[in-house]
Design a protein around this motif. Structure first.
Motif, short mmCIF file in Angstrom:
data_model
loop_
_atom_site.label_atom_id
_atom_site.label_comp_id
_atom_site.label_asym_id
_atom_site.label_seq_id
_atom_site.Cartn_x
_atom_site.Cartn_y
_atom_site.Cartn_z
N VAL A 1 15.56 -1.29 0.91
CA VAL A 1 15.39 -1.16 -0.54
C VAL A 1 15.55 -2.53 -1.21
O VAL A 1 14.78 -2.88 -2.12
N LEU A 2 16.53 -3.32 -0.75
CA LEU A 2 16.75 -4.65 -1.32
C LEU A 2 15.48 -5.51 -1.22
O LEU A 2 15.03 -6.09 -2.22
N PHE A 3 14.91 -5.58 -0.02
CA PHE A 3 13.73 -6.43 0.15
C PHE A 3 12.50 -5.85 -0.54
O PHE A 3 11.63 -6.60 -1.01
N GLU A 4 12.43 -4.52 -0.65
CA GLU A 4 11.33 -3.91 -1.40
C GLU A 4 11.41 -4.32 -2.87
O GLU A 4 10.39 -4.64 -3.49
N MET A 5 12.62 -4.32 -3.44
CA MET A 5 12.78 -4.70 -4.85
C MET A 5 12.48 -6.19 -5.06
O MET A 5 11.87 -6.57 -6.05
N VAL A 6 12.93 -7.03 -4.12
CA VAL A 6 12.65 -8.46 -4.22
C VAL A 6 11.15 -8.71 -4.15
O VAL A 6 10.58 -9.47 -4.95
N MET A 7 10.49 -8.03 -3.20
CA MET A 7 9.03 -8.16 -3.07
C MET A 7 8.32 -7.70 -4.34
O MET A 7 7.40 -8.36 -4.83
N GLU A 8 8.76 -6.57 -4.87
CA GLU A 8 8.15 -6.04 -6.10
C GLU A 8 8.39 -6.98 -7.27
O GLU A 8 7.52 -7.16 -8.13
N GLY A 9 9.59 -7.58 -7.32
CA GLY A 9 9.90 -8.53 -8.39
C GLY A 9 8.96 -9.72 -8.39
O GLY A 9 8.47 -10.15 -9.44
N ILE A 10 8.68 -10.26 -7.20
CA ILE A 10 7.76 -11.40 -7.10
C ILE A 10 6.33 -10.96 -7.37
O ILE A 10 5.58 -11.63 -8.09
N TYR A 11 5.97 -9.83 -6.81
CA TYR A 11 4.59 -9.31 -6.94
C TYR A 11 4.23 -9.02 -8.39
O TYR A 11 3.20 -9.47 -8.90
N ARG A 12 5.12 -8.30 -9.09
CA ARG A 12 4.83 -7.91 -10.47
C ARG A 12 5.36 -8.94 -11.48
O ARG A 12 4.67 -9.28 -12.44
N GLY A 13 6.60 -9.40 -11.26
CA GLY A 13 7.23 -10.28 -12.24
C GLY A 13 6.67 -11.69 -12.27
O GLY A 13 6.60 -12.31 -13.32
N VAL A 14 6.25 -12.19 -11.10
CA VAL A 14 5.66 -13.53 -11.03
C VAL A 14 4.14 -13.44 -11.00
O VAL A 14 3.44 -14.44 -10.97
N SER B 1 7.02 -16.03 17.27
CA SER B 1 6.06 -15.28 16.46
C SER B 1 6.73 -14.70 15.22
O SER B 1 7.94 -14.47 15.21
N LEU B 2 5.92 -14.48 14.21
CA LEU B 2 6.34 -13.81 12.97
C LEU B 2 5.52 -12.54 12.82
O LEU B 2 4.29 -12.56 12.97
N SER B 3 6.19 -11.43 12.50
CA SER B 3 5.49 -10.15 12.38
C SER B 3 5.78 -9.50 11.04
O SER B 3 6.92 -9.54 10.54
N GLU B 4 4.77 -8.90 10.47
CA GLU B 4 4.89 -8.25 9.16
C GLU B 4 5.92 -7.13 9.16
O GLU B 4 5.94 -6.28 10.05
N LYS B 5 6.76 -7.14 8.15
CA LYS B 5 7.70 -6.04 7.89
C LYS B 5 7.26 -5.25 6.66
O LYS B 5 7.21 -4.03 6.67
N ILE B 6 6.95 -5.95 5.57
CA ILE B 6 6.49 -5.33 4.32
C ILE B 6 5.36 -6.19 3.75
O ILE B 6 5.42 -7.42 3.80
N SER B 7 4.35 -5.56 3.19
CA SER B 7 3.29 -6.32 2.51
C SER B 7 2.81 -5.56 1.28
O SER B 7 2.84 -4.33 1.25
N LEU B 8 2.40 -6.30 0.27
CA LEU B 8 1.84 -5.72 -0.95
C LEU B 8 0.60 -6.51 -1.36
O LEU B 8 0.59 -7.74 -1.28
N GLY B 9 -0.43 -5.79 -1.79
CA GLY B 9 -1.61 -6.43 -2.35
C GLY B 9 -2.71 -6.77 -1.37
O GLY B 9 -3.75 -7.28 -1.76
N TRP B 10 -2.51 -6.48 -0.09
CA TRP B 10 -3.51 -6.84 0.92
C TRP B 10 -4.52 -5.70 1.11
O TRP B 10 -4.14 -4.53 1.15
N GLN B 11 -5.77 -6.03 1.23
CA GLN B 11 -6.81 -5.05 1.51
C GLN B 11 -6.97 -4.95 3.03
O GLN B 11 -7.47 -5.86 3.67
N LYS B 12 -6.52 -3.82 3.58
CA LYS B 12 -6.56 -3.65 5.03
C LYS B 12 -7.45 -2.48 5.41
O LYS B 12 -7.59 -1.52 4.65
N GLN B 13 -8.02 -2.56 6.59
CA GLN B 13 -8.85 -1.46 7.08
C GLN B 13 -8.01 -0.24 7.43
O GLN B 13 -8.41 0.89 7.25
N ALA B 14 -6.81 -0.49 7.93
CA ALA B 14 -5.92 0.61 8.33
C ALA B 14 -4.47 0.17 8.17
O ALA B 14 -4.16 -1.02 8.18
N ASP B 15 -3.58 1.17 8.00
CA ASP B 15 -2.15 0.87 7.85
C ASP B 15 -1.59 0.18 9.08
O ASP B 15 -0.58 -0.52 9.01
#
Length: 476
Positions: free
Chosen positions: A328-341, A357-371
């Motif tokens: 929840v913490l990182f979701e709120m931080v991500m949302e704050g940057i996504y919407r607030g900035v 390697s780096l692997s995705e944990k959470i993403s917002l705003g990306w157009q993907k073919q599949a989840d």
């Protein structure tokens, strides 16, 4: 040139794909998320955050006393899910998405009458569900709201055949169902059944639309909302109202006079709910049904960037002051940057144990073919790349293709694109465990020093929350 639908299947396709594509896509994504037990809050938040209008509407409704009686201020979708619950947010998202699709300046009197009836019926059904101790009154609300979806969507359509059937109903004196069949060759109830299938609405919504005569208690609760509204139209002393009150007495065991008082209170409440959803014109029709003028509310102004940033930071502070959920913490931080900035795309990635390697944990705003399409970036570029270069910088970096061309490797260009971006490392005991990447790669708008400072402040909140979480877990 607008396609003229001739058959039931054609009409359903026109309304699904051409008239209401936003609702069509959102509804299907919501029910995919509902059916997949592995998907949770962030998947639903991602669906909502794709549409700024839907996000604003959901937060406005979520802050209303009707849905949030504790009046805890909610500024982020992530916190709304925590406070109101995942199931309620799913139902409210569907309702808000529906209103987002049908409410427009093109709505005429009949369209607003249908919207008013849908909201009023949903409010009465939800109140009855609460009396009957239903497991999910919000699900009943949405099922009742969409119970006459064929009528609502048809009358809100801009298709020329709508005008034709309106004239036929007005001039010929035909009963609505007969006029529908004369002009369209089918009833709008049939259209509703077809739409419920093509939109994959499923569950209680589809069951109530297709089996209104069922003895199932929840289906009858949904349908009772519409019956109450029809009885009110015929008058409080009518036979329809007497039969309705008798049935409600049988269901609830409450005295007739108390039931009547509750129905009137629910009608007044429906006016407020219509206004919360932005259906101001429709609210007047509900008000007319119980003889009182509607108090018109103006659309709530959206906060500016600074105000929104402050509100989201308050949400984060409230969360890290209690029991911290890192997701929840990182979701709120991500949302704050996504919407607030006002970033277009944002990505939270975790570093593998071998640090290769780096692997995705959470993403917002990306157009993907599949989840299942997750980002993976590897540390195998000879001179590093955008992500691994910034990973070990304590303060994060503001990178530009024109100034850091060598870091925009083939791997980065193929996965993230060649965009100006901010990259901030996330650390535990001064060692990087992951990073947050963000850009404006959709609109290609320039980033600013103020944007960098604001985004960095949100990342600092994530670091503070992560530190507090580790301190609390070590103590226990």
């Amino acid at each position: 040139m607008q396609k003229q639908a001739r058959s039931l299947d054609e009409w359903a396709e026109v309304l699904r794909a051409e008239e209401m594509p936003i609702f069509s896509n959102t509804a299907q994504q919501i029910f995919v998320a509902l059916d997949d037990k592995k998907k949770g809050a962030m998947e639903l938040a991602s669906i909502i955050l794709q549409d700024p209008n839907l996000t604003a509407k959901l937060l406005r409704v979520g802050n209303s006393p009707y849905y949030n009686p504790s009046r805890q201020r909610i500024s982020t979708v992530s916190r709304a899910i925590v406070i109101l619950g995942l199931q309620m947010i799913r139902e409210l998202t569907l309702a808000c998405s529906f209103f987002e699709a049908i409410l427009s300046s093109a709505n005429k009197e009949r369209a607003n009458q249908e919207i008013a009836l849908a909201i009023h019926a949903a409010t009465q059904a939800r109140a009855l569900a609460i009396l009957l101790r239903d497991e999910s009154p919000e699900e009943v609300f949405v099922a009742a709201l969409l119970n006459n979806i064929g009528h609502v969507v048809f009358w809100c359509s801009s298709n020329k055949q709508v005008v034709k059937i309106h004239q036929l109903i007005s001039n010929s004196g035909l009963v609505a169902a007969k006029a529908e069949k004369n002009v369209l060759g089918f009833s709008l109830a049939d259209l509703g059944k077809k739409l419920s299938k093509s939109w994959h609405l499923g569950g209680l919504i589809e069951s109530a639309i297709n089996h209104p005569e069922s003895s199932d208690k929840r289906i009858q609760t949904v349908c009772m909302g519409g019956r109450i509204c029809e009885a009110i139209k015929q008058g409080w002393e009518s036979e329809a109202m007497a039969a309705c009150l008798k049935e409600l007495h049988r269901l609830t065991g409450e005295p007739i006079e108390l039931i009547k008082a509750k129905i009137k209170a629910n009608t007044a409440r429906a006016v407020d709910i219509a206004q919360q959803f932005g259906a101001l014109d429709a609210s007047r029709f509900i008000s007319q049904e119980h003889g009182g003028p509607a108090v018109v509310l103006h659309e709530e102004e959206r906060p500016d960037k600074k105000q929104l940033q402050f509100q989201v930071l308050q949400d984060i502070t409230s969360h890290i002051s209690g029991n911290i959920d890192l997701n929840v913490l990182f979701e709120m931080v991500m949302e704050g940057i996504y919407r607030g900035v006002e970033m277009d795309r944002i990505l939270f990635m975790l570093l593998s144990p071998d640090k290769n390697s780096l692997s995705e944990k959470i993403s917002l705003g990306w157009q993907k073919q599949a989840d299942s399409d997750k980002f993976h970036v590897y540390n195998d570029d000879a001179n590093g790349n955008v992500l691994f270069h910034a990973l070990y910088d304590h303060d994060g970096q503001w990178l530009k293709p024109s100034e850091h061309a060598a870091l925009y490797t083939t791997q980065i260009n193929m996965s993230l694109g060649r965009h100006e971006c901010f990259v901030f490392p996330i650390r535990v005991e001064e060692k990087p465990i992951g990073l947050i990447y963000c850009d404006r790669g959709t609109r290609n708008q320039a980033l600013t020093a103020e944007d960098f400072s604001s985004a960095k402040h949100f990342v600092k909140q994530a670091q503070i929350g992560l530190t507090l979480y580790r301190m609390k877990t070590h103590k226990s």
